[in-house]
Write a protein that holds these residues in place. Structure first.
Motif, mmCIF file in Angstrom:
data_model
loop_
_atom_site.group_PDB
_atom_site.id
_atom_site.type_symbol
_atom_site.label_atom_id
_atom_site.label_comp_id
_atom_site.label_asym_id
_atom_site.label_seq_id
_atom_site.Cartn_x
_atom_site.Cartn_y
_atom_site.Cartn_z
ATOM 1 N N MET A 100 0.902 -1.022 0.233
ATOM 2 C CA MET A 100 -0.118 -0.039 -0.028
ATOM 3 C C MET A 100 0.731 1.235 0.061
ATOM 4 S SD MET A 100 -1.312 0.082 3.902
ATOM 5 C CE MET A 100 -2.075 -1.733 3.902
ATOM 6 N N PRO A 101 0.485 2.471 -0.112
ATOM 7 C CA PRO A 101 1.115 3.639 -0.331
ATOM 8 C C PRO A 101 1.333 3.958 1.021
ATOM 9 C CG PRO A 101 -0.786 4.061 -1.632
ATOM 10 C CD PRO A 101 -1.134 2.605 -1.077
ATOM 11 N N SER A 102 2.631 4.167 1.307
ATOM 12 C CA SER A 102 3.273 4.700 2.430
ATOM 13 C C SER A 102 3.845 5.955 2.578
ATOM 14 C CB SER A 102 4.521 3.614 2.807
ATOM 15 O OG SER A 102 4.109 2.201 2.827
ATOM 16 N N PHE A 103 3.372 6.676 3.966
ATOM 17 C CA PHE A 103 3.965 7.949 3.954
ATOM 18 C C PHE A 103 4.654 8.121 5.208
ATOM 19 C CE2 PHE A 103 0.308 7.835 1.582
ATOM 20 C CZ PHE A 103 0.470 8.776 0.735
ATOM 21 N N ALA A 104 6.030 8.591 5.432
ATOM 22 C CA ALA A 104 6.791 8.904 6.461
ATOM 23 C C ALA A 104 6.339 10.224 7.238
ATOM 24 C CB ALA A 104 8.181 8.868 6.180
ATOM 25 N N ILE A 105 6.233 10.137 8.770
ATOM 26 C CA ILE A 105 6.212 11.306 9.482
ATOM 27 C C ILE A 105 7.478 11.257 10.335
ATOM 28 C CG2 ILE A 105 4.878 12.491 11.263
ATOM 29 C CD1 ILE A 105 2.270 10.587 10.359
ATOM 30 N N PRO A 106 8.483 12.172 9.951
ATOM 31 C CA PRO A 106 9.706 11.994 10.380
ATOM 32 C C PRO A 106 9.966 12.743 11.689
ATOM 33 C CG PRO A 106 9.643 13.512 8.573
ATOM 34 C CD PRO A 106 8.143 12.923 8.822
ATOM 35 N N ARG A 107 9.123 12.356 12.896
ATOM 36 C CA ARG A 107 9.233 12.968 13.977
ATOM 37 C C ARG A 107 8.750 12.145 15.136
ATOM 38 N NH1 ARG A 107 8.314 19.499 13.715
ATOM 39 N NH2 ARG A 107 9.698 19.267 15.708
ATOM 40 N N GLY A 108 9.176 12.294 16.273
ATOM 41 C CA GLY A 108 9.110 11.400 17.318
ATOM 42 C C GLY A 108 7.350 11.156 17.615
ATOM 43 N N VAL A 109 6.774 10.254 16.839
ATOM 44 C CA VAL A 109 5.654 9.674 17.234
ATOM 45 C C VAL A 109 5.660 8.128 17.512
ATOM 46 C CG1 VAL A 109 3.437 8.880 16.039
ATOM 47 C CG2 VAL A 109 4.581 11.113 15.030
ATOM 48 N N ASN A 110 5.154 8.008 18.637
ATOM 49 C CA ASN A 110 4.981 6.657 19.348
ATOM 50 C C ASN A 110 3.683 6.081 18.924
ATOM 51 O OD1 ASN A 110 4.883 4.366 20.954
ATOM 52 N ND2 ASN A 110 5.311 5.529 22.870
ATOM 53 N N PHE A 111 3.783 5.344 17.691
ATOM 54 C CA PHE A 111 2.860 4.540 17.171
ATOM 55 C C PHE A 111 2.005 3.700 17.747
ATOM 56 C CE2 PHE A 111 4.840 6.514 13.362
ATOM 57 C CZ PHE A 111 3.818 7.188 12.831
ATOM 58 N N SER A 112 2.861 2.871 18.830
ATOM 59 C CA SER A 112 2.277 1.967 19.717
ATOM 60 C C SER A 112 1.158 2.431 20.666
ATOM 61 C CB SER A 112 3.277 1.309 20.670
ATOM 62 O OG SER A 112 4.080 2.242 21.379
ATOM 63 N N MET A 113 1.231 4.182 20.855
ATOM 64 C CA MET A 113 0.128 4.475 21.697
ATOM 65 C C MET A 113 -1.263 4.940 20.912
ATOM 66 S SD MET A 113 2.432 7.639 23.499
ATOM 67 C CE MET A 113 0.935 8.376 24.176
ATOM 68 N N ALA A 114 -1.111 4.667 19.551
ATOM 69 C CA ALA A 114 -2.659 4.945 18.853
ATOM 70 C C ALA A 114 -3.569 3.687 19.312
ATOM 71 C CB ALA A 114 -1.979 4.769 17.274
ATOM 72 N N GLU A 115 -4.732 4.043 18.831
ATOM 73 C CA GLU A 115 -5.981 3.105 18.984
ATOM 74 C C GLU A 115 -6.637 3.018 17.834
ATOM 75 O OE1 GLU A 115 -8.126 4.977 22.140
ATOM 76 O OE2 GLU A 115 -6.545 4.783 23.815
ATOM 77 N N LYS A 116 -7.147 1.912 17.684
ATOM 78 C CA LYS A 116 -7.972 1.390 16.575
ATOM 79 C C LYS A 116 -9.232 2.099 16.470
ATOM 80 C CE LYS A 116 -9.969 -2.700 14.113
ATOM 81 N NZ LYS A 116 -10.270 -3.727 14.241
ATOM 82 N N ASP A 117 -9.522 2.955 15.296
ATOM 83 C CA ASP A 117 -10.674 3.780 15.168
ATOM 84 C C ASP A 117 -10.456 5.095 15.616
ATOM 85 O OD1 ASP A 117 -12.255 1.414 14.038
ATOM 86 O OD2 ASP A 117 -13.010 0.883 15.867
#
Length: 343
Positions: A100-117
């Motif tokens: 799939m198309p992929s997009f980088a966000i090149p700053r300190g994002v902790n993606f593991s803190m994200a939540e579904k929906d």
């Protein structure tokens, strides 16, 4: 027309950074030129500051702050997103997906803190996505909208996934690189508490600047700490783009009124910004809702209303300012004469 109390701030960009257009914008009603340091390069910023000052305008530089933006991508930009399409947001090009198309966000994002929906908005809400899959390396999102995804556009998560310091290094570099330039105001992005204002004032003083500081209120932390921020800063900006992501969109008008009211109470300068005459980026005339939006900001007591893409990249920058000037004039006339001179 009589001189208005409410000022107009116009963002300078490719559509408006030549001296002739800037003079026409001033003649149409612009009081302050905003230089957005998140776009273009320092030499362009310096040239715009100097041209604006030579024309007698006030200059506000808008610091990048900890705003998340689109970086490298696996597809050419602009990329036309379709409804229902899935894309991948990640922190590194090394983690791009082939599927799939992929997009980088090149700053300190902790993606593991994200939540579904949870919601993700891009470009001040022009594109909206819903998180479908979460991993430490990124999130797969599904589009609820369609349109072009363009370079360097802002990304806002409905939950804060970052842990930035009060004043980020990019802001410190910008102040150092523009030291000695005659800007009057500095807008600080994503102000979450008064510490940002304190550190920014110290940083400006270190470089010999006494510029006034406007705190941009863009997330729930800024709202929660609003009174302390207002007391520390010289004014605030109701930055409705990202604020509309982190708060229920239906509550945004009430929140705007609350923030303006507090600034008026503490006698601090207050700006209302984002999509005020957005349709005029392309069109010659605003919508009725946009006219009402600008007028209500004036009636609520805003000291300034701000134009962003309308004047920086729009097709009719001078026409936009002329339109905003007329709206301000009629709104302010209501205080003096009521309705008798309208019809």
């Amino acid at each position: 027309m009589e001189n208005a109390r409410t000022q107009i701030i116009a963002t300078v960009g490719p559509a408006s950074n030549d001296e002739k257009t800037m003079k026409s914008l001033i003649d149409a009603g612009v009081d302050i030129f905003r230089i957005n340091l998140s776009h273009s390069d320092r030499e362009t910023h310096r040239a715009s500051i100097r041209k604006a000052k030579a024309l007698g305008a006030i200059v506000m530089i808008d610091l990048p702050g900890p705003k998340l933006r689109i970086g490298d991508t696996s597809v050419p930009l602009p990329y036309n997103v379709k409804v229902g399409e899935r894309i991948f947001f990640t922190g590194s090009t090394a983690d791009f997906k082939d599927s799939m198309p992929s997009f980088a966000i090149p700053r300190g994002v902790n993606f593991s803190m994200a939540e579904k929906d949870m919601r993700v908005l891009v470009d001040d809400g022009k594109l909206e996505f819903i998180v479908k899959e979460v991993s430490p390396k990124g999130v797969v999102v599904q589009s609820d909208s369609e349109g072009p995804l363009c370079p360097r556009k802002g990304v806002a998560f409905s939950i804060d996934l970052t842990n930035f310091p009060p004043l980020v290094d990019e802001d410190r570099r910008a102040i150092a690189e523009l030291a000695g330039e005659p800007f009057d105001i500095v807008a600080a992005s994503f102000v979450r508490n008064e510490d940002t204002i304190t550190e920014l004032r110290d940083e400006l003083a270190k470089h010999g600047s006494s510029a006034r500081i406007i705190a941009k209120i863009e997330d729930p932390s800024g709202v929660r700490n609003i009174e302390a921020i207002i007391k520390a800063a010289d004014g605030i900006m109701v930055a409705r783009g990202d604020l509309g992501v982190c708060t229920p969109i239906a509550a945004l008008p009430i929140l705007q009124k609350r923030l303006v009211c507090l600034a008026v109470y503490y006698r601090k300068y207050v700006i209302v910004a984002t999509q005020m005459l957005e349709s005029m980026t392309e069109n010659l005339f605003p919508t009725r809702a946009e006219v009402t939006d600008v007028a209500n900001a004036v009636l609520d007591g805003a000291d300034a209303v701000m134009l962003s893409g309308e004047t920086s990249v729009g097709r009719h920058p001078v026409k936009v300012v002329e339109t905003m000037s007329k709206i301000i004039f009629h709104a302010e006339s209501a205080f003096r004469t009521g309705l008798k001179d309208i019809l």
